[in-house]
Design a protein around this motif. Structure first.
Motif, short mmCIF file in Angstrom:
data_model
loop_
_atom_site.label_atom_id
_atom_site.label_comp_id
_atom_site.label_asym_id
_atom_site.label_seq_id
_atom_site.Cartn_x
_atom_site.Cartn_y
_atom_site.Cartn_z
N ILE A 1 0.86 -1.19 0.00
CA ILE A 1 0.00 0.00 0.00
C ILE A 1 0.89 1.24 0.00
CG2 ILE A 1 -1.87 -1.15 1.24
CD1 ILE A 1 -1.05 0.67 3.70
N GLY A 2 0.24 2.36 -0.23
CA GLY A 2 0.97 3.64 -0.27
C GLY A 2 1.13 4.11 -1.70
N ARG B 1 5.05 -2.84 2.28
CA ARG B 1 4.30 -4.08 2.41
C ARG B 1 3.54 -4.17 3.73
NH1 ARG B 1 8.89 -8.30 0.55
NH2 ARG B 1 10.19 -6.50 0.99
N VAL B 2 2.36 -4.71 3.69
CA VAL B 2 1.62 -5.02 4.93
C VAL B 2 1.00 -6.40 4.77
CG1 VAL B 2 1.03 -2.64 5.58
CG2 VAL B 2 -0.48 -3.92 4.05
N TYR B 3 0.98 -7.12 5.87
CA TYR B 3 0.30 -8.41 5.81
C TYR B 3 -1.14 -8.23 6.28
CZ TYR B 3 -1.30 -13.06 6.34
OH TYR B 3 -2.08 -14.19 6.22
N GLU C 1 -7.19 1.03 7.37
CA GLU C 1 -6.90 1.79 6.16
C GLU C 1 -6.22 0.94 5.10
OE1 GLU C 1 -3.97 4.95 6.06
OE2 GLU C 1 -3.09 4.35 7.95
N ALA C 2 -5.43 -0.03 5.54
CA ALA C 2 -4.76 -0.89 4.56
C ALA C 2 -5.78 -1.77 3.85
CB ALA C 2 -3.70 -1.74 5.26
N GLU C 3 -6.68 -2.34 4.62
CA GLU C 3 -7.73 -3.18 4.01
C GLU C 3 -8.51 -2.40 2.96
OE1 GLU C 3 -8.79 -6.16 7.79
OE2 GLU C 3 -9.91 -4.29 7.51
N LEU C 4 -8.84 -1.16 3.31
CA LEU C 4 -9.67 -0.40 2.38
C LEU C 4 -8.86 0.01 1.15
CD1 LEU C 4 -12.52 0.53 2.08
CD2 LEU C 4 -11.99 2.57 3.40
N GLU C 5 -7.62 0.38 1.34
CA GLU C 5 -6.81 0.80 0.20
C GLU C 5 -6.64 -0.35 -0.80
OE1 GLU C 5 -3.28 3.04 0.99
OE2 GLU C 5 -2.33 2.40 -0.89
N VAL C 6 -6.41 -1.54 -0.25
CA VAL C 6 -6.23 -2.70 -1.14
C VAL C 6 -7.48 -2.92 -2.00
CG1 VAL C 6 -6.06 -5.22 -1.11
CG2 VAL C 6 -4.47 -3.83 0.25
N PRO D 1 6.03 3.18 7.59
CA PRO D 1 7.44 2.83 7.80
C PRO D 1 8.32 3.53 6.78
CG PRO D 1 6.06 0.84 7.60
CD PRO D 1 5.18 2.00 7.35
N GLY D 2 9.32 4.21 7.25
CA GLY D 2 10.22 4.92 6.34
C GLY D 2 9.73 6.29 5.93
#
Lengths: 420, 420, 420, 420
Positions: free
Chosen positions: D195-196, D212-214, D311-316, D360-361
């Motif tokens: 994501i991102g 990356r996100v799991y 937010e990651a779930e939704l972005e994916v 991250p980063g």
């Protein structure tokens, strides 16, 4: 709360009694007057803590599972319920210090009565084990251990506001060192890791379920930031540079005119002094900086060109380290300089850069105990690793503590991290 | 403070000791925990009162006038200075309840030490009288008597917030009557009167100088408004009609959702209950309504088609009445139904329609004692006549008490007046 | 409100129209944006003032007395009712600045519509005089004059907070003097005097009834305290000495960090500047000090070894002086240096040492108009004499203005007095 | 801010001018009075928005990069700096509504002057492209688009508090449907996702770096929760059951007496009404529930046995959907019922269960622009997907919006998710 394998119910009874004894030992240096004080809304009077942890056993164990139990202390259910809405109304937190009654002696009678009934319940469980009930006794023990740490925090807060500078315990030991070893960095490769509690042993519901997280490569400092390092931040004008701070942190620090950690005082003659449970002491430059908020920790890290670790990053590292350090059991009741090979557990809770949120698949405990952790999952930050006021057998790598980012009265400090 | 003729110095010493004893008797029913509580910012912990009145003697008598006096209690000067800016910094009033130390026992030691030195000072004065110093002892005695009334008020406030409904003294007597006699009106012709203190005997600076005021003809009720009469006001919707209230009073009463006097509670089964120093009791319909603010008193008077008396009107009448009534000395510690011939002094302080302002020609006492009364002459209203918590020998017709118009925790009530 | 002899109804109509015109002239330098602003809760947007005074005529004259009158402006009754509880609900005062609508143009339409109906009502009264109705028109005219002064105050407050330093009127005249004449004292013998309004001419209910007061001998300064004199107080550390202040005043001044009057600013290069309706100006040392609170006035007087006059003392003197001075009519809109023979009326309202309370025998107007003055008789102090923002024909010796002791945005100043 | 490929500088100029035009069109229905209002501290007056976005171009483009640029508007740098500490002092946010000046007309002059200079700068860049400067113009355009959404929110807030119920635009279209299609669930397998933002096209710094996100397996609803569904929650007593709420949410909702979403009103005759930019309307049961806080969204989800997406779930999921929906461009300015195949982008920002924290980063932009996003990464929650007040070309799957969990004035709604 994970299932708790209990090899023998008698050991649980012993642990119950030992835990109960620790709370009372903690209060033994107190005068009756000290039991009564609430010097800030977020702290509670020691008396209240002693009664509340007792109420917890009465409410979650004795009332539902001890046949024929009938409380001899009417009204206590309301006074000593902390925040369990599903159990009933409770006295406002910020007014706990207004409750002269029950007297301290009455609270000890309450403890005796509940202990007596709990021992009978343990007898019964010895004959007829019941994992569900046993797991609640385990929860109650850990709950009381948490309040032992709160007792340390709140007693310190109460003593700190008194201009007479009373001392809680004049006999606390100290570890003297001649120098601080430079930070060593634990480096961790980027990978898919598992974090969270999966037993064996006790864990709170908020540590579950164990789940996978992806972490990019990173490093974490092997010890906490020292007072000497923090003084550099102060000397560099860290408290006056908006650019180092989160917006909310800057506003809060300006409003409260923060210029140094909580419990510090600048003495004309003696330089920086620090209030401890052993009284006011000259600041030990080699000891970790203590009683800073998340806002200060985050600003310090930015100033130092580093960042705070996330809770997952820290757990992955802590899980590789032995579970030892300067805990409550060591009896310092104050953070001590790091050993040459670093400090991982104990001394001070480490502020992480992670908000306190539910893990994927999180399910709160059933019933009122579900209010223990889950409803606080908003607006707070996670801290890891335990402190000098945490019992060693209360700690584990997956333990999630949490406070609001402006709070400074916990035993909390700063550990740096960075991307690799 | 008017000059105080002291016929014999030994009697002053006796009065000193007797007064000191009363304060301690007042606290004898308290547990250590009760000494420590401050349930609202305007009240003070009983322990603080006991120490503050002692500080007063130490500061205004021993330090300046007792050769070689050296306090054994460092730090107390700051903790127990109430508000004397010219003496030095003082601990914030609203944080008095946070001071676990000095312990109660230590406060009693402080009292013993000061008493001991005061007795020596009295010895010296016996040999070498000094009117100036004697007048300050007199002031200190009256000061301690004022704090005895505050102790009654504050103990009541502290006990009132406790859901366990503790009782300060279970043995308080009560006067039972079958009926309330109708109000008799004392009528007073319009004329040029003199009010204020001119001796003999003690008077505060704020009662001086005695001066002339012109009063149109008026009348004043010979007793206080009863609970039964106040219930009519409530039943008539008095708390809900803006038109009866002063603008500030209406705003305040809405903001705090006032629907009845302080310390009342409506019980489903038992009707109106009232919290007293003798515990919760069914409301006595014949007793005077108590713990109402100036705003409520003023609204009640308007609703009743009357008004409150001014302080001059009341003083002129009180000066004609015998100085007796239900005082602290009678031991009720609660207002009682009026005798058939009325009640003038005691029972409850009467709210007057007069703002607390300097009399023409007012001069505050010289030195720090000038802060005793003068600096409060703004935003407060005058009350007259003393209460069931006032010592009889502390009272006189010219006595001016004062509180903010929203305050309800004093022993205060309503007396009606009208133009003729 | 006293009975008002009206020699001819056409003159009332003329006065009505002239008064209405003054309000609009006052607003003519404003941009639409300026009409809308409420820079502090106690001020109101100019637009609101223009509409509220119109609502007053509509509510108290047109609705009850103008047959067939039907408002064309629904909703305005709630928006423009200031505080009359008996008339209905009203929009919260502190939210008046949130009301973009009605637009300024709409408010002027409202004014036109009400003026039109009022003229018709005046026509009818010309044919059929009605003293009661006429007296309410008189009240409405005086009410609008009061709001003209409020307009000056509130426009000044609004302009003052803008960093762009906008100027309300760049063409205001100034009176230059080379020196300040020393104070002359008006001495008054002690006696029984009469104060209060008894006609002829208009008076508010709060000035009645005329009644006797006894005054000891006193003297009053013939001019206001100047900026130069006030600067001496500042230079002497007046703002930092608790002993000069009332307790509430000291607390307030510390909380708000007061170090000088409102609208002053210290410029590195130019010294003290003062914000006026004519823009920022160098402080005129000979002009009276302006925009000080009662607390500051009282502290200054104590520092100067004098006191403030009571309202009765001042009225007795003012009644002997010609009703002239620097009023709104003179067009300075700012206090000016005193003439050599002093300044009695105008320039600045004089804080008195009298709390705003009902006179003996006070009866508020019947009906809703009774809320005009009476319900504010608590917690405020009386000011006398009018100011440079008061219309001359609105003033009289018995006029009682009132503000809270901490308020500084009125055109108020300091006049000294003393006992003889 | 990611690098922005700009194919031709003239198109950037066109986009600049078009964006500037949209802001002014948005204000065209306003009266001067409407430009001035700030009805709550978190909103800003429309005039301020128009000037602030102009200040942004002046500060970040013209001053550093346009040779010889010299502002003709002294003082605006302080008035229209929102929160950039590194640029200088700024006017307190909550006092923006007190600034009558500069007048609206002056603000438009400011816009013309800056536009004129910006066009010259674009000319120069056409001849001599400079990616760094071009990227800042891109940032300024997106910044102004964000403020267009804030204009919609703040105009709505300002109009909502006016009892006259003014209408911003009476001509807004509406989409009528006869029924709401049942929710369809988008199911997503557990996996390691990225994501991102990584381009192409513009992205804010807070969307970077892509990482990356799991994610464990989960599902997300294909449409927002409707008013009908939310009314069931209300009918079931959702606002009165502590057990459904986060602790902070429960406290906040009790303190503010929440019983329904913001901008709802219960009318005796007409049932539920909802305030919209097209005026007050009967609540459309098929439209999505709007103006709920995170606390309400979270409580609703718990009540419904579901949860909010991260937010990651939704972005994916959003990354798989076409970037279309009910945006600002469609002209409804209010959320509309979902199409039968669902609604993914637009209509309402979806509250996610993710705290707003750095990726991250994460590295903030260099210089003052680094204050744009990074310093707010504490105490706020992320929202995703854009709304009916968001421009379509301002939106992308990786876009992170953020508000405090108690805020309700954004165009925000609820989308459910669950574990698989």
């Amino acid at each position: 709360m994970a299932a708790t394998p209990l090899t023998a119910e008698w050991s649980l009874r012993q642990r119950y009694l030992a835990t109960r004894q620790v709370s009372e030992s903690l209060c033994s240096p107190l005068l009756i007057e000290d039991y009564q004080t609430q010097s800030c809304p977020e702290a509670s009077p020691p008396k209240w803590h002693l009664a509340h942890v007792t109420w917890f056993f009465e409410t979650f164990l004795l009332k539902p599972y001890h046949d024929g139990y009938c409380t001899q202390f009417p009204g206590f259910d309301r006074l000593f319920n902390s925040y369990y809405e599903s159990i009933g109304k409770f006295h406002p937190r910020e007014q706990r210090g207004h409750l002269a009654r029950p007297a301290v002696e009455e609270v000890y009678r309450y403890r005796r009565a509940v202990d007596h009934a709990m021992e009978a319940l343990c007898d019964r469980l010895e004959r007829t084990p019941d994992d569900h009930v046993l797991s609640f006794i385990e929860l109650g023990i850990h709950h009381e251990q948490q309040h032992q740490e709160l007792l340390c925090m709140d007693i310190k807060a109460n003593f700190s506001v008194n201009p007479l500078k009373p001392v809680y315990r004049g006999d606390l030991p100290r570890r003297q060192v001649a120098a601080t070893a430079p930070v060593q960095w634990h480096e961790q490769a980027g990978d898919l890791y598992e974090i969270g509690h999966a037993g064996p042993g006790f864990g709170y519901d908020n540590e579950c379920p164990r789940h996978r997280v992806y972490l990019p490569p990173y490093r974490v400092a092997n010890r906490l930031v020292t007072n000497a390092e923090y003084l550099e931040f102060i000397a560099a004008g860290g408290y006056g540079q908006a650019g180092l701070w989160l917006s909310d942190g800057w506003a809060h620090s300006r409003r409260h005119d923060w210029r140094h950690p909580l419990y510090w005082e600048r003495d004309e003659a003696d330089g920086w002094l620090e209030m401890t449970l052993g009284g006011w002491r000259a600041l030990d430059l080699h000891a970790p900086v203590c009683h800073v908020s998340y806002y200060e920790a985050e600003a310090f890290a930015r100033w130092a060109g580093q960042r705070l670790p996330t809770e997952a990053e820290l757990e992955v590292v802590l899980a590789q380290k032995p579970l030892c350090g300067n805990f409550f059991d060591q009896g310092f009741l104050h953070p001590q300089p790091a050993a040459p090979d670093g400090q991982w557990f104990g001394d001070l809770w480490t502020w992480t850069g992670s908000a306190y949120l539910p893990y994927p698949g999180f399910r709160p405990l059933a019933g009122s105990a579900g209010e223990y952790n889950g409803k606080f999952m908003c607006n707070q930050m996670v801290l890891r690793g335990g402190s000098c006021a945490t019992s060693q057998n209360h700690m584990r790598a997956s333990y999630r503590n949490f406070f609001y980012p402006h709070e400074r009265w916990p035993f909390c400090g700063i550990r740096l991290a960075a991307d690799l």
